[in-house]
Write a protein that holds these residues in place. Structure first.
Motif: not given
Length: 254
Positions: A43-51, A95-111
């Motif tokens: 259980y997290f505090d939405p005032g401190k973190y975003k899902k 190459e296909k795996q690389y392009q797919e995962k790269k798109k997801e990884l680079y777009a990740i939001q972190v705390i």
């Protein structure tokens, strides 16, 4: 005097109202996530973190921490023959795996904390290095000399020079030294040496040498050169758990 009392009364009302507002707590939000053998409810505090930020850190720790690409490990001659035969197919899949995962990884939001920003950057770097290593490894079994252009040449020069040298004796010497060193780490050193001798006298001894020097020598050398310090991992997992105000883990028996 009456006017002054009214002013003070208003000021006190504003102060009390402000105090009530600051003591108001956010409703905790449930977040479930799977670890290695546990189902976790936090259980997290939405005032401190975003899902979305918690999702991002979760992916870095548990999804992008290993096994990012299909493995085509070469342990025996049939594996070697398969990689040589299907090299182009495997490179396309990579190459296909690389392009797919790269798109997801680079777009990740972190705390928005230094440790999570650092983890994101380190994961990106590891991802790029692993992709490059997988690519070089697949090509090298058909063209060992291609490793002369490897980004890991300086780090793993001994193995690359051995497999790319026109002097076969140089490759055999490095192979022999490599096996002898590994035999000392084995519970049955003589068995390792006997296996080497049998392979050395086999008509396909050059291929056996490549399996050892590329698949184990070069690959492990390069792979170990870009992996983050494993001692930091435990600390990060603990820090992630502390994101949650309350946490309950339901774990399977090991």
């Amino acid at each position: 005097m009456k006017k002054l009392l009214i002013t003070l009364s208003l000021a006190l009302s504003v102060t009390v109202w402000g105090q009530k507002k600051t003591t108001k707590t956010n409703t905790l939000v449930l977040y479930t996530y799977q670890t290695f053998n546990c189902e976790n409810k936090g259980y997290f505090d939405p005032g401190k973190y975003k899902k979305e930020e918690i999702d991002g850190v979760n992916k870095l720790l548990y999804q992008f921490n290993s096994g990012l690409f299909d493995s085509h490990s070469v342990f025996k001659l049939s594996d070697l023959d398969d990689v040589r035969k299907n090299k182009n197919i495997y490179l396309q899949q990579l190459e296909k795996q690389y392009q797919e995962k790269k798109k997801e990884l680079y777009a990740i939001q972190v705390i928005n904390l230094p440790e999570w920003k650092k983890l994101h950057q380190e994961t990106i770097q590891t991802f790029e290095n692993e992709y490059q290593l997988k690519k070089e490894d697949l090509i090298a079994y058909s063209d060992p000399a291609s490793l002369k252009n490897s980004k890991y040449y300086t780090t793993c020069k001994e193995y690359i020079d051995a497999v790319s040298s026109p002097d076969k004796q140089k490759m055999y010497t490095v192979w022999k030294n490599f096996v002898e060193a590994k035999s000392k780490e084995n519970s049955n050193p003589q068995l390792v040496i006997d296996k080497f001798k049998a392979q050395f006298n086999d008509p396909r001894k050059d291929d056996y040498a490549l399996i050892q020097l590329i698949g184990f020598g070069f690959y492990n050398c390069a792979n170990g050169s870009f992996r983050p310090d494993p001692n930091d991992e435990g600390t990060l997992y603990e820090k992630f758990d502390k994101v949650f105000t309350k946490l309950k883990a339901d774990c399977d028996e090991p």
